[in-house]
Design a protein around this motif. Structure first.
Motif, PDB file in Angstrom:
ATOM      1  N   GLY A  28      -2.213  22.763 -68.678  1.00  0.00           N
ATOM      2  CA  GLY A  28      -1.548  21.825 -69.574  1.00  0.00           C
ATOM      3  C   GLY A  28      -2.230  20.466 -69.589  1.00  0.00           C
ATOM      4  O   GLY A  28      -2.372  19.834 -70.641  1.00  0.00           O
ATOM      5  N   ASN A 285       6.146  25.753 -72.115  1.00  0.00           N
ATOM      6  CA  ASN A 285       5.709  26.525 -70.946  1.00  0.00           C
ATOM      7  C   ASN A 285       6.535  26.182 -69.704  1.00  0.00           C
ATOM      8  O   ASN A 285       5.988  25.970 -68.615  1.00  0.00           O
ATOM      9  CB  ASN A 285       4.213  26.295 -70.662  1.00  0.00           C
ATOM     10  N   ARG A 286       7.863  26.197 -69.838  1.00  0.00           N
ATOM     11  CA  ARG A 286       8.738  25.845 -68.714  1.00  0.00           C
ATOM     12  C   ARG A 286       9.688  26.979 -68.332  1.00  0.00           C
ATOM     13  O   ARG A 286      10.708  26.729 -67.693  1.00  0.00           O
ATOM     14  CB  ARG A 286       9.552  24.600 -69.073  1.00  0.00           C
ATOM     15  N   THR A 291       7.903  25.590 -62.730  1.00  0.00           N
ATOM     16  CA  THR A 291       7.498  24.548 -63.666  1.00  0.00           C
ATOM     17  C   THR A 291       8.692  23.886 -64.335  1.00  0.00           C
ATOM     18  O   THR A 291       8.569  22.772 -64.844  1.00  0.00           O
ATOM     19  CB  THR A 291       6.562  25.117 -64.746  1.00  0.00           C
ATOM     20  N   GLN A 300       1.157  23.627 -74.138  1.00  0.00           N
ATOM     21  CA  GLN A 300      -0.029  24.179 -74.772  1.00  0.00           C
ATOM     22  C   GLN A 300       0.348  24.724 -76.141  1.00  0.00           C
ATOM     23  O   GLN A 300       1.524  24.790 -76.492  1.00  0.00           O
ATOM     24  CB  GLN A 300      -0.662  25.282 -73.901  1.00  0.00           C
ATOM     25  N   TYR A 328       5.404  31.941 -77.985  1.00  0.00           N
ATOM     26  CA  TYR A 328       5.794  31.300 -76.729  1.00  0.00           C
ATOM     27  C   TYR A 328       5.284  32.102 -75.527  1.00  0.00           C
ATOM     28  O   TYR A 328       4.871  31.525 -74.511  1.00  0.00           O
ATOM     29  CB  TYR A 328       7.318  31.185 -76.639  1.00  0.00           C
ATOM     30  N   HIS A 332       0.065  30.263 -72.548  1.00  0.00           N
ATOM     31  CA  HIS A 332      -0.346  29.736 -71.247  1.00  0.00           C
ATOM     32  C   HIS A 332      -1.696  30.351 -70.905  1.00  0.00           C
ATOM     33  O   HIS A 332      -1.795  31.551 -70.624  1.00  0.00           O
ATOM     34  CB  HIS A 332       0.701  30.091 -70.183  1.00  0.00           C
TER      35      HIS A 332
END
Length: 467
Positions: A28, A285-286, A291, A300, A328, A332
Motif C-alpha cells: 500500500g 484492503n482492510r 490490517t 490499492q 476487492y 492486494h
C-alpha cells in the motif's frame, strides 16, 4: 497560517516509540510512493488536511500528551521514506521531536480555524526523507485548546487509518488506557515479503486475464483545449441520489456502493459510446483482522469491468456488484510486479491499456445515516453542484468519488479537461442522479441512458472507407 488564527508559539514535542526499524515498503505504501514520485517535485496533491475537536475542557498539556501518544503508538506517524538502489525503503524513527504550533482562533470558530490551519499545513509537500509525515497545530480559544489541525501524508495514512486515529483521539483525551497496536506497516511489509506473497500472485493472474480483454481505453476521441489548471474537480450533494441508491440496493440485494459504481460506469458508457467499461476501484484492503487495526496505508487499485451492451440498469447493477466484489478480492499485490505486468500486456496488445477511469467510496459505513425521508424525485429540488478544486497534474481522466457526508450523497468528479469539459463533469453528476431516481419507479434500459439522463455522447471521427 489562516486568516483568523494567529500563531502564538511552537512547542517541541518529544516522542519515544516502542521500536524503530528499516524495511522495504509495504504494498500500500509503494502504491502511493509511485503516485507521489510521478507528480512534479513539491506537488502536495497527496497531502491530507484534517482536523479534530478537543473534547471536554482539556488543558494544553493534556492535548499535547494525547498527540505524543498517537505518534508513539503508530509507527507510520514517525516514518521517513527514501529511494535506494535496491528500491524504496521505510525507516521508522524510534524517537524524535515533532514541532507543534499553538494558534489562537481569534474571531473564527475553533473548528473552522482548524480546518483553515490544516489547509495551510498541507499546502507544502512533505520532504519524506527528512521529516515525519505529520504536521499539527493546536487551536485555542479563550486560552483553552479547542481543536487540532493536521496535515498528513497519504504514505502514512488512508481514510481507514484516520477513523482509527479519530476514535483513539477521543479516548486518549478522556485518559483511557489503550492496548498497544498489534500490527504496524513494518509487520505488513514482512508479511508481504513472505507468506503473503502468494496472494499477490493470485491477484496478478486475475489482472492478467482481465487486462487481456479489457477495452484499450474509454477515451478514444479527439481532445480539446484544456483549462488551466488542467484537472478540475466538481461536486454534487444530492439527498435524492442517496435515497434512491438505498432503495435500489435493498430491492436488488446489492450494496449502495455497487449502485453508485455501476451508475458512474453506465453514464461513462453513455458518454463515450463504449459498451464494455473498465475502471479502477480504490480498495481499502482492510478485511484481514490484522490490517483492520493498522494505522498506515493499505489502499490499492482494484480492476472493475462491466458489460453494458444489453439489458437494464438493474441488470448492470447486479452484475456490477459481483464485479466489485471480485475487484476487492484481487486488489492486494506488489505494485512493482503489477507495473511489469501492465507493460507486458501493453507490448502484446500494441499499446498500454488505459485505466484512467476511477471510482472511490470514502464513506466510513457505506450508508448515509442522516438522509432525509421523502420521495427521491421530490428531493431533487434540494440538489446542488459546485466547484471543488483544480490541479495541474493528476493521473486520471475521470475520477468519481463518493464522499463521507452522512446527510446527503456527496459525489465528486475530477476530469482531465483536455478530454472532458467542466460542463461535461456537471452533466455526468446530474446523469448519475437522474439514472438512480428514475430507476426507483421503473427499469431503465441501458441503451436509453444518454437520452433519459441528459448525457451528450462524444463526437467520434467517422472511419475512412477502405479503398
Amino acid at each position: 497560517m489562516t486568516a483568523g488564527a494567529v500563531p502564538e508559539r511552537t512547542v517541541p514535542l518529544e516522542f519515544a516509540g516502542a521500536r524503530g526499524g528499516r524495511a522495504p515498503l509495504a504494498w500500500g505504501q509503494r502504491a502511493f510512493w509511485r503516485l507521489i514520485r510521478w507528480l512534479d517535485e513539491g506537488d502536495p496533491y497527496y497531502n491530507l488536511p484534517w482536523s479534530l475537536p478537543v473534547y471536554g475542557r482539556r488543558d494544553l498539556d493534556t492535548v499535547l500528551g494525547a498527540l505524543r501518544t498517537l505518534v508513539e503508538r503508530h509507527e507510520s506517524l514517525r516514518t521517513t521514506w527514501t529511494e535506494t538502489p535496491e528500491g524504496p525503503v521505510q525507516q521508522v524513527m524510534r524517537e524524535g521531536v515533532l514541532t507543534v504550533g499553538v494558534l489562537d482562533a481569534g474571531e473564527a470558530k475553533p473548528l473552522a480555524a482548524a480546518r483553515e490551519a490544516a489547509a495551510g499545513l498541507a499546502a507544502t509537500a512533505f520532504d519524506h526523507a527528512a521529516e515525519p509525515p505529520i504536521r499539527c497545530a493546536v487551536v485555542t480559544a479563550g486560552g483553552r485548546p479547542r481543536a487540532v489541525a493536521f496535515a498528513l501524508s497519504h504514505l502514512a495514512v488512508d481514510a481507514w487509518a484516520l477513523e482509527i486515529l479519530a476514535t483513539e483521539w477521543r479516548a486518549l483525551l478522556a485518559g483511557e488506557e489503550l492496548p498497544a497496536p498489534a500490527w504496524q506497516p513494518l509487520d505488513q511489509a514482512a508479511l508481504e515479503q513472505g507468506a503473503g506473497a502468494a496472494r499477490g500472485e493470485r491477484a496478478l493472474r486475475h489482472w492478467r486475464a482481465e487486462l487481456e480483454r479489457a477495452p484499450m481505453t474509454l477515451f478514444d476521441f479527439p481532445g480539446r483545449t484544456p483549462e488551466e489548471p488542467r484537472f478540475v474537480k466538481v461536486g454534487m450533494e444530492s439527498a435524492a441520489a442517496g435515497v434512491a441508491a438505498r432503495t435500489l440496493a435493498a430491492r436488488w440485494s446489492v450494496s449502495t456502493s455497487s449502485v453508485l459504481t455501476s451508475g458512474c460506469a453506465a453514464v461513462l458508457a453513455a458518454l463515450t459510446g463504449h459498451r464494455r467499461v473498465a475502471m479502477q476501484l480504490i480498495v481499502a484492503n482492510r478485511h484481514d483482522p490484522r490490517t483492520a487495526g493498522m494505522v498506515g496505508t493499505a489502499v490499492q487499485d482494484g480492476l472493475f469491468t462491466l458489460d453494458l451492451s444489453a439489458g437494464t440498469f438493474a441488470d448492470a447493477a447486479r452484475a456490477g456488484h459481483r464485479q466489485a466484489l471480485t475487484a476487492y478480492r484481487y486488489a492486494h499485490y506488489d505494485p512493482a510486479a503489477m507495473a511489469a505486468l501492465r507493460e507486458e500486456i501493453g507490448r502484446a496488445r500494441g499499446g498500454a491499456v488505459d485505466l484512467s477511469g476511477y471510482f472511490n467510496d470514502t464513506r466510513p459505513t457505506g450508508d448515509w445515516p442522516g438522509l432525509p425521508p421523502g420521495d427521491p424525485a421530490e428531493l431533487t429540488g434540494r440538489t446542488r453542484t459546485f466547484p471543488v478544486g483544480a490541479w495541474p497534474m493528476v493521473d486520471a481522466t475521470a475520477f468519481f468519488a463518493a464522499g463521507p457526508a452522512a446527510h446527503t450523497c456527496r459525489l465528486d468528479l475530477l476530469v482531465d479537461t483536455a478530454l472532458l469539459s467542466r460542463d461535461t463533469a456537471y452533466e455526468l453528476l446530474h446523469a448519475v442522479e437522474t439514472l438512480l431516481v428514475r430507476s426507483v419507479t421503473g427499469d431503465v434500459p441501458l441503451d436509453g441512458i444518454a437520452e433519459l439522463c441528459g448525457v451528450t455522447p462524444v463526437d467520434r471521427p467517422v472511419p475512412e472507407a477502405a479503398p
